[in-house]
Write an enzyme that holds these catalytic residues in place. Structure first.
Site, short mmCIF file in Angstrom:
data_model
loop_
_atom_site.label_atom_id
_atom_site.label_comp_id
_atom_site.label_asym_id
_atom_site.label_seq_id
_atom_site.Cartn_x
_atom_site.Cartn_y
_atom_site.Cartn_z
N CYS A 77 -0.40 4.15 2.16
CA CYS A 77 -0.26 3.92 3.62
C CYS A 77 1.20 4.07 4.05
O CYS A 77 1.48 4.65 5.09
CB CYS A 77 -0.70 2.51 4.03
N ASP A 78 2.11 3.55 3.27
CA ASP A 78 3.51 3.43 3.73
C ASP A 78 4.51 4.33 3.01
O ASP A 78 5.67 4.38 3.40
CB ASP A 78 3.98 1.96 3.58
N CYS A 87 0.84 -1.20 0.00
CA CYS A 87 0.00 0.00 0.00
C CYS A 87 0.88 1.25 0.00
O CYS A 87 1.39 1.65 1.05
CB CYS A 87 -0.92 -0.02 1.21
#
Ligand code: NAP
Length: 300
Positions: free
Chosen positions: A134-135, A131
Site C-alpha cells: 500500500c505505502d 503495508c
C-alpha cells in the site's frame, strides 16, 4: 432466514461461499472492507497451486468472480453483534440491517500486530507503515527498514528493494522464520542488508520518521539507523468476533479443529482466525470447504 452468514471475504470466506453455493445453501457474505483479506496486500502469491505469480489482489478478484458466478451475495457492511436465540443467530449490522441465520461462519482473519515501541503510534502514517504494497511507492529512492523475520517481513523487504534506495531488515534473532524460497530471493536483492539480533527501542522523528534507535541484544550496544520509512511486520493478531461465548486460545484464536466446528453449535471458524499450525491461503480455503461439510452434516 438464511442458512448461513459468512463473515469475511478473504480466501477462507470466499471458499466457504463457493462450497455453500454448490451445496445449494442460502448463504450471504458480509465484508467490511474489500475482498481478499490479508492476501490483498501481497504483491505476489507464489504458493497457490495452479496460479503462480498472481498478486494477492488478483487472486482475491478471481475468488470473488468465482463466488459471484455461482450466485454469492456479498454485502459490504460490518457485523456489530451476533446473538444466539432459539437455535438461530441474529446479526446486527453497522447499517442498521438485521440478518437471521441457522449458522455462522467466522472468516474474520487477522490483522497486523504492533511493535509497541515509543514513536510507533505517533508516526503511524508519517513513515510508519504496516503495508508495503500500500505505502511502498511513497518511499521511492529513500532508505527504509523492515522489522520482523517472517514471510511478511521478507516479502516486504523484497518488494521495497525495487523502489527504495536501501532496505534494512531488522530481526531480533540470527535466523529468519520465513520460507526458504523467500530467503533465497531476499539474498539476491543487492540493496537489502540484514541487522541480526537487533531490536527497535524507539522510532524517532519530529513530523515524520527520521531514524530508529536500535539495540543489539547480543552485546547490548545501542545505535542509530537513519531511515525515512519503517515497515512493521512482526506478526498478526486474530480479529475478535462480535459474539460472546466462543472458546479462544491464549492468543485469541478461536479454538476449532479441522472440521472448523467451534464450541457453539452452528458456528464455524475458518482461515487465520482459527487455532491452527499453518496459516496459508491453501489452508484457509480448505477450512472454507470443511466448514460447509460440517454445516451440512449438522443441519441435515
Ligand atoms: P510471523 O510468521 O508470526 O512472523 C513474525 C516475525 O516477527 C517473526 O520473525 C518474529 O520473530 C518477529 N516478531 C514478533 N514480535 C516481535 C517484536 N515484538 N519485535 C521484533 N520482532 C518481532 O508473522 P507474518 O510474517 O506476519 O506471517 C503471518 C502468517 O501468515 C504466518 O503464518 C505466515 O506463514 C503467513 N504468510 C505466509 C505467506 C506465504 O506463504 N507466502 C505470506 C505471508 C504470510 P521470531 O522469529 O523471533 O519469533
Amino acid at each position: 432466514m438464511h442458512d448461513l452468514v459468512i463473515i469475511g471475504a478473504g480466501p477462507a470466506g470466499m471458499a466457504a461461499a463457493i462450497y455453500a453455493m454448490r451445496a445449494k445453501l442460502d448463504a450471504v457474505v458480509i465484508e467490511k472492507e474489500g475482498c481478499g483479506g490479508q492476501m490483498a496486500q501481497t504483491y505476489e502469491v507464489d504458493n497457490y497451486p495452479g496460479l503462480p505469480g498472481l498478486s494477492g489482489m488478483e487472486l482475491g478478484e478471481k475468488m470473488k468472480e468465482h463466488a459471484a458466478k455461482l450466485g454469492t451475495n456479498i454485502v459490504y457492511d460490518e457485523v456489530k453483534s451476533i446473538n444466539n436465540q432459539d437455535e438461530r443467530f441474529i446479526l446486527h449490522l453497522e447499517s442498521g440491517q438485521t440478518l437471521e441465520s441457522k449458522g455462522i461462519i467466522l472468516a474474520t482473519g487477522a490483522t497486523h500486530a504492533k511493535l509497541g515501541v515509543p514513536g510507533e503510534d505517533r508516526l503511524a502514517g508519517a513513515g510508519v507503515s504496516y503495508c508495503a504494497t500500500c505505502d511502498g511507492a511513497f518511499f521511492k529512492n529513500k532508505s527504509v527498514a523492515v522489522i520482523g523475520g517472517g514471510d511478511v517481513a521478507i516479502e516486504d523487504a523484497i518488494f521495497l528493494s525495487r523502489m527504495a534506495s536501501s532496505v534494512t531488515l531488522i530481526h531480533r534473532r540470527n535466523e529468519l522464520r520465513g520460507a526458504a524460497s523467500l530467503q533465497e530471493a531476499l539474498k539476491k536483492c543487492e540493496n537489502v542488508s540484514i541487522l541480526w539480533d537487533t531490536v527497535v527501542e524507539e522510532i524517532n522523528g519530529q513530523y515524520s520518521v527520521e531514524s530508529l534507535s536500535l539495540r543489539n541484544v547480543k552485546d547490548n550496544e545501542d545505535f542509530n539507523l537513519i531511515v525515512q520509512g519503517v515497515f512493521v511486520a512482526v506478526g498478526i493478531n486474530p480479529v475478535k468476533a462480535a459474539m460472546d461465548g466462543l472458546n479462544c486460545n491464549e492468543k485469541g484464536y478461536i479454538v476449532a479443529g479441522e472440521d472448523c466446528r467451534t464450541n457453539i453449535k452452528g458456528v464455524y471458524a475458518v482461515g487465520d482466525v482459527r487455532s491452527k499450525n499453518l496459516r496459508q491461503i491453501v489452508t484457509a480455503v480448505a477450512d472454507g470447504a470443511n466448514a460447509i461439510t460440517s454445516f451440512t452434516e449438522d443441519f441435515r
